[in-house]
Design an enzyme around this catalytic site. Structure first.
Site, PDB file in Angstrom:
ATOM      1  N   HIS A  25       8.540  48.983   7.086  1.00 50.41           N
ATOM      2  CA  HIS A  25       8.640  47.907   6.432  1.00 50.41           C
ATOM      3  C   HIS A  25       9.812  47.793   5.109  1.00 50.41           C
ATOM      4  CE1 HIS A  25       7.722  43.960   4.405  1.00 50.41           C
ATOM      5  NE2 HIS A  25       7.900  44.536   3.286  1.00 50.41           N
ATOM      6  N   CYS A  46      13.242  36.680  -5.685  1.00 49.06           N
ATOM      7  CA  CYS A  46      12.949  35.155  -5.271  1.00 49.06           C
ATOM      8  C   CYS A  46      11.963  35.034  -4.212  1.00 49.06           C
ATOM      9  CB  CYS A  46      13.822  34.120  -5.533  1.00 49.06           C
ATOM     10  SG  CYS A  46      15.035  34.685  -4.105  1.00 49.06           S
TER      11      CYS A  46
END
Length: 460
Positions: free
Chosen positions: A105, A54
């Site tokens: 990351h 989301c």
């Protein structure tokens, strides 16, 4: 890493793009998986990974450096086609990371450092599910397999060595944590849900997972209460029955959206005797409040509203931010280790590692043999030494020749194959374990041979 290959990560998240852009790139409504589409539409990458939650949409690719420009052109067209946005509209919201920055990351994502709530654990499960998809669609190979397994390892290490996952950081979880502190174990406790708000239902689920064994639901609309009761295998009641239902409850979670108090001081006071003054824990997460504040003055009744829970959440978030600094140090260390692994996929270190491993094994086995052959002369020992060296060199000729000949054609995949076959990335612990296993097999084999020989003698 090999100069001809690069790791490239392209993505957007809650910090870089609004939800209307993220949802168009989530592929949630697509009939086919994006990795399946990428394989058929973009032939210029070697490996690919796709993560959609989301709060983020990310693609990680392994590709040949000289194909980078071609790949980016194809990929921009792919995103335009799939999202209905023009590349010029999308590009400002995207981040492009290469090699160690991409690795760092991914590690941060898996550890929850890049999440909306620092340290949230759900993201690791989502990364694991995305990896399963990459395996299913055969887009994960040597580098991504290693990279994603390191993601899981780093996330586990960060959870173990820091307190980044500690403390409640959502209202629903804070309610659960507070109840545990006051009531101790939640086993055999009865939970009452007043109203059917989403946040209350989430808190409800935490209590059930924590061991609460009985579920009661009271709601203005009885049909909604029945629906939830079926979901949680509980009992449904109307709000008119609330005083009687409160007698049965140990924990109350209230979220009705009513304009005035649903649970009053008089109501709770009237049922204390029937409850034998057992502790009653009430969590009011409604705005406006469902529970009259005076309830908190009653004996063995503990009332917390949403502001109380927010204070707990904010304090825990501050603690997690401190722990995030320690987590980043661990991640920096693990990024360096991954870079070292990539460099070792080069041809020269692999040849050296193979030769060194073979020599160690030769010396170890020769030493064992010479201990058993105590009556050998120096000349005989030297002859065995020369023989074992010659055998090792001749056996190594074939894998080394394979690496040299296929290196420019297959690159790191040829090197990787040799490293996997000969276990060149094993640790000292792995080596010891393997050797002990081999020795155990030898002992078992000897025992089995003795048994067979004994059987034959008996038969004869």
């Amino acid at each position: 890493m090999f100069p001809e290959y690069i790791i490239i990560l392209i993505g957007l998240n809650h910090k870089t793009a609004p939800v209307e852009i993220r949802e168009k790139l989530s592929f949630k409504t697509s009939l086919s998986h994006p990795l399946e589409k990428l394989k058929s539409q973009i032939p210029s990458f070697k490996e690919a990974f796709f993560l959609s939650t989301c709060n983020r949409v990310e693609f990680c690719f392994i590709l040949e450096r000289f194909k980078k420009e071609e790949f980016l052109r194809d990929f921009s067209s792919f995103l335009e086609k799939e999202s209905s946005f023009k590349w010029k509209e999308l590009k400002p919201h995207l981040y492009f990371l290469e090699n160690e920055e991409a690795v760092k990351h991914l590690f941060e994502v898996a550890c929850g450092l890049d999440s909306l709530v620092i340290g949230e654990p759900q993201i690791l499960g989502q990364v694991k599910d995305a990896y399963k998809d990459a395996l299913k669609y055969r887009t994960s190979g040597l580098v991504l397999n290693r990279l994603l397994h390191r993601c899981f390892f780093v996330a586990k290490r960060v959870r173990t060595e820091t307190g980044i996952g500690g403390g409640a950081v959502s209202i629903s979880y804070a309610a659960y944590e507070l109840a545990k502190k006051i009531l101790g174990s939640l086993k055999n406790k009865t939970v009452l849900l007043v109203g059917a708000g989403e946040m209350a239902e989430l808190a409800f689920m935490h209590f059930i997972s924590g061991g609460a064994n009985k579920v009661l639901i009271a709601n203005r609309t009885l049909s909604k209460a029945v629906e939830l009761a079926e979901k949680f295998k509980g009992e449904a009641y109307s709000l008119e029955e609330l005083p009687n239902v409160l007698i049965k409850a140990d924990i109350v979670i209230s979220s009705t959206g009513a304009p005035s108090f649903v649970i009053t001081k008089d109501m709770v006071a009237s049922i204390l005797k029937a409850r034998r003054f057992k502790p009653l824990f009430i969590i009011d997460i409604a705005v406006p409040r469902d529970v009259e504040p005076e309830v908190n003055k009653l004996e063995n009744v503990f009332l917390y509203d949403i502001d109380d829970l927010k204070e707990v959440v904010e304090e825990n978030l501050k603690e997690r931010q401190k722990e995030a600094f320690r987590a980043k140090i661990i991640i920096e260390e693990e990024v360096l280790k991954f870079q070292k692994w990539l460099k070792e996929l080069d041809y020269h270190p692999t040849v050296r590692a193979l030769s060194e491993k073979a020599e160690r094994l030769r010396q170890k086995e020769l030493s064992k043999t010479l201990k058993k052959l105590k009556n050998l002369s120096e000349e005989e020992k030297e002859a065995i030494e020369i023989l074992t060296k010659s055998l090792v060199q001749k056996m190594l000729y074939f894998p080394i020749n394979f690496i040299k000949k296929s290196y420019h054609e297959e690159g790191r995949y040829a090197v990787s194959l040799i490293r996997q076959i000969y276990n060149l990335d094993e640790t000292e612990e792995d080596t010891t374990e393997i050797e002990e296993s081999v020795e155990k097999k030898k002992i078992l084999s000897k025992k089995e041979n003795k048994k067979e020989n004994s059987k034959k003698m008996i038969i004869q």
